[in-house]
Write an enzyme that holds these catalytic residues in place. Structure first.
Site, PDB file in Angstrom:
ATOM      1  N   ARG A  12      -2.904  58.658  77.332  1.00  0.00           N
ATOM      2  CA  ARG A  12      -1.548  59.076  77.723  1.00  0.00           C
ATOM      3  C   ARG A  12      -1.517  60.494  78.305  1.00  0.00           C
ATOM      4  O   ARG A  12      -0.568  61.248  78.096  1.00  0.00           O
ATOM      5  CB  ARG A  12      -0.573  58.946  76.550  1.00  0.00           C
ATOM      6  CG  ARG A  12      -0.478  57.541  75.982  1.00  0.00           C
ATOM      7  CD  ARG A  12      -0.029  56.533  77.040  1.00  0.00           C
ATOM      8  NE  ARG A  12      -0.009  55.183  76.490  1.00  0.00           N
ATOM      9  CZ  ARG A  12      -0.978  54.288  76.663  1.00  0.00           C
ATOM     10  NH1 ARG A  12      -2.053  54.590  77.375  1.00  0.00           N
ATOM     11  NH2 ARG A  12      -0.889  53.087  76.148  1.00  0.00           N
TER      12      ARG A  12
ATOM     13  N   SER B 166       7.654  52.017  74.615  1.00  0.00           N
ATOM     14  CA  SER B 166       7.028  52.518  73.394  1.00  0.00           C
ATOM     15  C   SER B 166       7.391  53.986  73.208  1.00  0.00           C
ATOM     16  O   SER B 166       7.113  54.820  74.063  1.00  0.00           O
ATOM     17  CB  SER B 166       5.510  52.349  73.496  1.00  0.00           C
ATOM     18  OG  SER B 166       4.874  52.805  72.330  1.00  0.00           O
TER      19      SER B 166
ATOM     20  N   GLU C 223       5.711  59.506  72.982  1.00  0.00           N
ATOM     21  CA  GLU C 223       5.085  59.067  74.235  1.00  0.00           C
ATOM     22  C   GLU C 223       6.121  59.094  75.349  1.00  0.00           C
ATOM     23  O   GLU C 223       5.808  59.449  76.489  1.00  0.00           O
ATOM     24  CB  GLU C 223       4.538  57.652  74.068  1.00  0.00           C
ATOM     25  CG  GLU C 223       3.922  57.059  75.307  1.00  0.00           C
ATOM     26  CD  GLU C 223       3.293  55.708  75.044  1.00  0.00           C
ATOM     27  OE1 GLU C 223       3.582  54.766  75.798  1.00  0.00           O
ATOM     28  OE2 GLU C 223       2.506  55.587  74.094  1.00  0.00           O
TER      29      GLU C 223
END
Length: 301
Positions: free
Chosen positions: A173, A223, A293
Protein backbone atom coordinates in the site's frame (compact mmCIF):
# COMPACT_ATOMS: atom_id res chain seq x y z
CA UNK A 1 -10.45 38.79 -10.48
CA UNK A 2 -11.30 35.66 -8.49
CA UNK A 3 -9.09 32.59 -8.82
CA UNK A 4 -11.95 30.71 -10.49
CA UNK A 5 -12.49 33.43 -13.10
CA UNK A 6 -8.74 33.70 -13.61
CA UNK A 7 -8.56 29.97 -14.35
CA UNK A 8 -11.59 30.10 -16.66
CA UNK A 9 -9.93 32.94 -18.59
CA UNK A 10 -6.60 31.06 -18.71
CA UNK A 11 -8.21 27.80 -19.89
CA UNK A 12 -11.36 28.70 -21.87
CA UNK A 13 -11.65 25.22 -23.43
CA UNK A 14 -11.34 23.20 -20.22
CA UNK A 15 -14.21 21.57 -18.35
CA UNK A 16 -14.35 23.78 -15.24
CA UNK A 17 -16.99 23.91 -12.51
CA UNK A 18 -17.21 26.12 -9.43
CA UNK A 19 -18.39 24.87 -6.01
CA UNK A 20 -18.82 21.33 -7.32
CA UNK A 21 -20.15 18.76 -4.74
CA UNK A 22 -17.51 16.04 -4.42
CA UNK A 23 -20.09 13.58 -3.09
CA UNK A 24 -20.84 13.00 -6.80
CA UNK A 25 -17.35 11.56 -7.28
CA UNK A 26 -16.75 9.41 -4.19
CA UNK A 27 -17.91 5.85 -3.57
CA UNK A 28 -19.11 6.82 -0.08
CA UNK A 29 -21.44 9.44 -1.62
CA UNK A 30 -20.14 11.94 0.94
CA UNK A 31 -17.87 14.99 0.87
CA UNK A 32 -18.07 18.76 0.61
CA UNK A 33 -17.52 21.05 -2.37
CA UNK A 34 -14.48 21.75 -4.51
CA UNK A 35 -13.83 25.45 -4.99
CA UNK A 36 -12.72 24.79 -8.57
CA UNK A 37 -13.25 21.44 -10.30
CA UNK A 38 -11.36 20.70 -13.54
CA UNK A 39 -11.51 17.69 -15.85
CA UNK A 40 -8.68 17.70 -18.40
CA UNK A 41 -9.25 15.75 -21.63
CA UNK A 42 -5.58 15.39 -22.58
CA UNK A 43 -2.15 15.01 -21.01
CA UNK A 44 -1.18 18.48 -22.22
CA UNK A 45 -4.25 20.01 -20.55
CA UNK A 46 -3.41 18.24 -17.28
CA UNK A 47 0.20 19.41 -17.48
CA UNK A 48 -0.89 23.02 -18.14
CA UNK A 49 -3.21 23.01 -15.10
CA UNK A 50 -0.50 21.59 -12.81
CA UNK A 51 2.07 24.12 -14.01
CA UNK A 52 -0.41 26.99 -13.62
CA UNK A 53 -1.39 25.95 -10.09
CA UNK A 54 2.30 25.75 -9.11
CA UNK A 55 3.15 29.15 -10.63
CA UNK A 56 0.21 30.82 -8.89
CA UNK A 57 0.68 28.91 -5.59
CA UNK A 58 -2.86 27.53 -5.80
CA UNK A 59 -3.53 24.34 -3.86
CA UNK A 60 -4.05 21.40 -6.24
CA UNK A 61 -5.73 18.11 -5.31
CA UNK A 62 -5.84 15.15 -7.69
CA UNK A 63 -8.99 13.03 -7.74
CA UNK A 64 -9.25 9.61 -9.32
CA UNK A 65 -12.16 7.19 -9.07
CA UNK A 66 -12.86 8.08 -5.42
CA UNK A 67 -13.20 4.45 -4.41
CA UNK A 68 -10.75 4.34 -1.47
CA UNK A 69 -11.23 7.94 -0.42
CA UNK A 70 -13.03 10.05 2.15
CA UNK A 71 -13.45 13.74 1.35
CA UNK A 72 -14.25 15.68 4.50
CA UNK A 73 -17.54 17.59 4.71
CA UNK A 74 -15.83 20.99 4.49
CA UNK A 75 -14.69 20.22 0.97
CA UNK A 76 -11.43 21.15 -0.74
CA UNK A 77 -9.96 24.59 -1.32
CA UNK A 78 -8.16 25.57 -4.50
CA UNK A 79 -8.31 23.28 -7.55
CA UNK A 80 -9.50 19.69 -7.68
CA UNK A 81 -8.35 18.05 -10.91
CA UNK A 82 -10.34 14.94 -11.80
CA UNK A 83 -8.52 12.64 -14.24
CA UNK A 84 -11.51 10.51 -15.22
CA UNK A 85 -11.33 11.54 -18.90
CA UNK A 86 -7.77 10.26 -19.33
CA UNK A 87 -9.12 6.75 -19.79
CA UNK A 88 -7.60 5.28 -22.95
CA UNK A 89 -6.56 1.60 -22.93
CA UNK A 90 -4.42 0.05 -25.66
CA UNK A 91 -2.21 -2.96 -26.30
CA UNK A 92 1.39 -2.99 -27.51
CA UNK A 93 2.76 -6.50 -27.97
CA UNK A 94 2.20 -8.18 -24.58
CA UNK A 95 1.88 -4.87 -22.71
CA UNK A 96 -1.20 -2.83 -21.91
CA UNK A 97 -0.93 0.95 -21.68
CA UNK A 98 -3.72 2.65 -19.74
CA UNK A 99 -4.52 6.26 -18.90
CA UNK A 100 -4.72 7.43 -15.31
CA UNK A 101 -8.49 7.69 -15.38
CA UNK A 102 -9.07 4.21 -16.79
CA UNK A 103 -10.84 1.92 -14.35
CA UNK A 104 -8.72 -0.96 -13.10
CA UNK A 105 -11.64 -3.33 -13.61
CA UNK A 106 -11.93 -2.25 -17.25
CA UNK A 107 -8.19 -2.72 -17.80
CA UNK A 108 -8.37 -6.26 -16.37
CA UNK A 109 -11.31 -7.02 -18.70
CA UNK A 110 -9.36 -5.64 -21.66
CA UNK A 111 -6.47 -7.91 -20.71
CA UNK A 112 -8.88 -10.86 -20.71
CA UNK A 113 -10.14 -9.92 -24.19
CA UNK A 114 -6.53 -9.93 -25.40
CA UNK A 115 -5.67 -13.23 -23.63
CA UNK A 116 -3.07 -11.46 -21.51
CA UNK A 117 -2.52 -12.81 -17.99
CA UNK A 118 -1.33 -10.95 -14.90
CA UNK A 119 -4.18 -8.60 -13.97
CA UNK A 120 -6.71 -11.22 -12.88
CA UNK A 121 -6.32 -10.16 -9.22
CA UNK A 122 -7.54 -6.66 -10.17
CA UNK A 123 -10.84 -7.71 -11.72
CA UNK A 124 -12.81 -6.52 -8.70
CA UNK A 125 -10.76 -3.50 -7.55
CA UNK A 126 -12.93 -0.44 -8.25
CA UNK A 127 -10.19 2.21 -8.38
CA UNK A 128 -8.60 4.05 -11.28
CA UNK A 129 -5.15 3.32 -12.70
CA UNK A 130 -3.78 6.49 -11.10
CA UNK A 131 -5.11 5.58 -7.67
CA UNK A 132 -3.96 1.99 -8.05
CA UNK A 133 -0.37 3.10 -8.72
CA UNK A 134 -0.51 5.69 -5.94
CA UNK A 135 -1.29 3.11 -3.26
CA UNK A 136 0.05 -0.03 -4.99
CA UNK A 137 -3.43 -1.52 -4.91
CA UNK A 138 -3.81 -5.24 -4.50
CA UNK A 139 -6.15 -8.11 -3.76
CA UNK A 140 -6.16 -11.90 -3.59
CA UNK A 141 -2.38 -12.21 -3.46
CA UNK A 142 -1.57 -9.81 -6.31
CA UNK A 143 -0.38 -6.20 -6.38
CA UNK A 144 -0.05 -3.58 -9.11
CA UNK A 145 3.73 -3.58 -8.63
CA UNK A 146 3.81 -7.23 -9.75
CA UNK A 147 2.98 -6.25 -13.34
CA UNK A 148 3.81 -2.53 -13.52
CA UNK A 149 6.49 -1.90 -16.15
CA UNK A 150 6.65 1.91 -16.32
CA UNK A 151 4.64 5.06 -15.71
CA UNK A 152 4.36 8.56 -17.15
CA UNK A 153 3.87 11.09 -14.36
CA UNK A 154 3.87 14.79 -13.59
CA UNK A 155 5.74 16.44 -10.76
CA UNK A 156 3.91 19.06 -8.76
CA UNK A 157 5.57 21.77 -10.88
CA UNK A 158 4.31 20.25 -14.12
CA UNK A 159 7.46 18.45 -15.21
CA UNK A 160 6.73 15.36 -17.31
CA UNK A 161 8.68 12.23 -16.27
CA UNK A 162 8.86 8.65 -17.49
CA UNK A 163 9.68 6.21 -14.70
CA UNK A 164 10.84 2.66 -15.32
CA UNK A 165 10.03 -0.32 -13.12
CA UNK A 166 13.15 0.02 -10.95
CA UNK A 167 12.26 3.65 -10.21
CA UNK A 168 8.76 2.72 -9.05
CA UNK A 169 9.79 0.99 -5.83
CA UNK A 170 6.63 -0.27 -4.21
CA UNK A 171 5.68 -2.06 -1.03
CA UNK A 172 2.42 -2.87 0.72
CA UNK A 173 0.00 0.00 0.00
CA UNK A 174 2.87 2.38 -0.77
CA UNK A 175 4.83 3.47 -3.82
CA UNK A 176 7.27 6.02 -5.20
CA UNK A 177 4.22 7.78 -6.64
CA UNK A 178 2.78 8.49 -3.19
CA UNK A 179 6.18 9.09 -1.57
CA UNK A 180 7.03 11.87 -4.04
CA UNK A 181 3.42 13.01 -4.52
CA UNK A 182 3.57 12.47 -8.27
CA UNK A 183 0.57 12.65 -10.59
CA UNK A 184 0.03 9.55 -12.73
CA UNK A 185 -0.91 10.16 -16.37
CA UNK A 186 -0.33 6.73 -17.88
CA UNK A 187 0.92 3.27 -16.88
CA UNK A 188 2.32 0.32 -18.78
CA UNK A 189 1.75 -3.24 -17.58
CA UNK A 190 3.88 -6.18 -18.69
CA UNK A 191 1.64 -9.23 -19.06
CA UNK A 192 1.88 -12.78 -20.37
CA UNK A 193 0.16 -14.08 -23.49
CA UNK A 194 -1.71 -17.27 -22.68
CA UNK A 195 -4.99 -19.08 -23.25
CA UNK A 196 -8.10 -17.01 -22.56
CA UNK A 197 -10.03 -19.70 -20.66
CA UNK A 198 -7.78 -19.92 -17.54
CA UNK A 199 -7.84 -16.12 -17.23
CA UNK A 200 -11.63 -16.04 -17.51
CA UNK A 201 -12.01 -18.86 -14.97
CA UNK A 202 -9.74 -17.14 -12.45
CA UNK A 203 -11.56 -13.81 -12.83
CA UNK A 204 -14.92 -15.51 -12.37
CA UNK A 205 -13.68 -17.18 -9.18
CA UNK A 206 -12.36 -13.91 -7.76
CA UNK A 207 -15.53 -12.03 -8.72
CA UNK A 208 -17.67 -14.62 -6.94
CA UNK A 209 -15.44 -14.45 -3.85
CA UNK A 210 -15.65 -10.66 -3.79
CA UNK A 211 -19.41 -10.52 -4.28
CA UNK A 212 -20.02 -13.12 -1.58
CA UNK A 213 -17.82 -11.44 1.03
CA UNK A 214 -17.97 -7.70 0.40
CA UNK A 215 -20.93 -5.35 1.05
CA UNK A 216 -21.28 -4.13 -2.54
CA UNK A 217 -24.94 -3.25 -2.05
CA UNK A 218 -24.04 -0.10 -0.07
CA UNK A 219 -21.81 2.90 -0.75
CA UNK A 220 -18.44 2.44 0.95
CA UNK A 221 -14.81 3.52 0.79
CA UNK A 222 -13.55 -0.03 0.33
CA UNK A 223 -11.18 -1.59 2.80
CA UNK A 224 -10.77 0.97 5.58
CA UNK A 225 -7.63 -0.27 7.35
CA UNK A 226 -4.29 -1.71 6.32
CA UNK A 227 -3.47 -5.23 7.38
CA UNK A 228 -1.61 -5.02 10.74
CA UNK A 229 1.50 -7.26 10.98
CA UNK A 230 0.42 -10.70 12.14
CA UNK A 231 -3.29 -9.87 12.05
CA UNK A 232 -6.26 -9.18 9.81
CA UNK A 233 -8.05 -5.89 10.42
CA UNK A 234 -11.51 -7.32 9.73
CA UNK A 235 -10.98 -10.19 12.18
CA UNK A 236 -9.81 -7.80 14.93
CA UNK A 237 -12.85 -5.59 14.38
CA UNK A 238 -15.18 -8.58 14.34
CA UNK A 239 -13.63 -10.03 17.50
CA UNK A 240 -14.07 -6.64 19.16
CA UNK A 241 -17.82 -7.02 18.70
CA UNK A 242 -18.02 -4.02 16.39
CA UNK A 243 -19.91 -5.44 13.42
CA UNK A 244 -23.09 -3.41 13.07
CA UNK A 245 -21.72 -0.54 15.14
CA UNK A 246 -23.19 2.63 13.66
CA UNK A 247 -22.51 6.34 14.00
CA UNK A 248 -24.94 8.56 12.12
CA UNK A 249 -25.58 6.91 8.77
CA UNK A 250 -22.33 4.92 8.64
CA UNK A 251 -22.06 1.35 9.88
CA UNK A 252 -19.35 -1.28 10.30
CA UNK A 253 -20.55 -3.76 7.71
CA UNK A 254 -22.38 -6.85 8.94
CA UNK A 255 -21.06 -8.68 5.88
CA UNK A 256 -17.36 -7.82 6.22
CA UNK A 257 -16.02 -6.04 9.31
CA UNK A 258 -13.18 -4.46 7.33
CA UNK A 259 -15.69 -2.26 5.48
CA UNK A 260 -17.78 0.70 6.60
CA UNK A 261 -20.95 1.35 4.64
CA UNK A 262 -23.21 4.34 4.18
CA UNK A 263 -26.58 2.84 5.09
CA UNK A 264 -28.40 6.13 4.53
CA UNK A 265 -27.65 9.80 5.07
CA UNK A 266 -24.11 9.19 6.24
CA UNK A 267 -21.55 12.00 6.18
CA UNK A 268 -17.79 12.07 5.96
CA UNK A 269 -17.79 13.16 9.61
CA UNK A 270 -19.74 10.01 10.51
CA UNK A 271 -17.05 7.97 8.74
CA UNK A 272 -14.25 9.72 10.61
CA UNK A 273 -15.93 9.29 14.00
CA UNK A 274 -16.60 5.60 13.34
CA UNK A 275 -13.01 5.03 12.19
CA UNK A 276 -11.71 6.64 15.37
CA UNK A 277 -14.09 4.60 17.54
CA UNK A 278 -12.99 1.34 15.89
CA UNK A 279 -9.31 2.23 16.25
CA UNK A 280 -9.73 3.02 19.95
CA UNK A 281 -11.73 -0.15 20.65
CA UNK A 282 -9.29 -2.47 18.86
CA UNK A 283 -6.37 -0.80 20.62
CA UNK A 284 -8.01 -1.30 24.01
CA UNK A 285 -8.94 -4.94 23.38
CA UNK A 286 -5.92 -6.22 21.45
CA UNK A 287 -3.25 -3.51 21.79
CA UNK A 288 -3.06 -3.28 18.00
CA UNK A 289 -2.90 0.05 16.15
CA UNK A 290 -5.12 0.06 13.08
CA UNK A 291 -3.71 2.30 10.37
CA UNK A 292 -6.10 3.62 7.73
CA UNK A 293 -5.74 2.40 4.18
CA UNK A 294 -8.44 4.77 2.96
CA UNK A 295 -7.11 8.20 2.02
CA UNK A 296 -8.70 11.10 3.92
CA UNK A 297 -8.52 14.59 2.40
CA UNK A 298 -10.22 17.98 2.64
CA UNK A 299 -11.32 20.26 5.44
CA UNK A 300 -13.68 19.79 8.35
CA UNK A 301 -17.11 21.35 8.01
Amino acid sequence: MSIANQIIKQFPDLLIKKDEPLSKYTYTKTGGQADIFIMPRTVSEAQAVVAFAASEAIALTILGNGSNLIVKDGGIRGIVMHLDLLHTIRREDTCIIAGSGAKLIEVSRFALSESLSGLEFACGIPGSIGGALYMNAGAYGGEISDVLNSATVLTRTGELLHLERDQLAAKYRHSTISEKDLIVLEAEFALTLTERQPIETKMAELTEARESKQPLEYPSCGSVFKRPPGHFAGKLIQDSGLQGKQIGGVQVSLKHAGFMVNVGGGTATDYLHLIEYVQQTVKEKFDVELETEVKIIGEDA
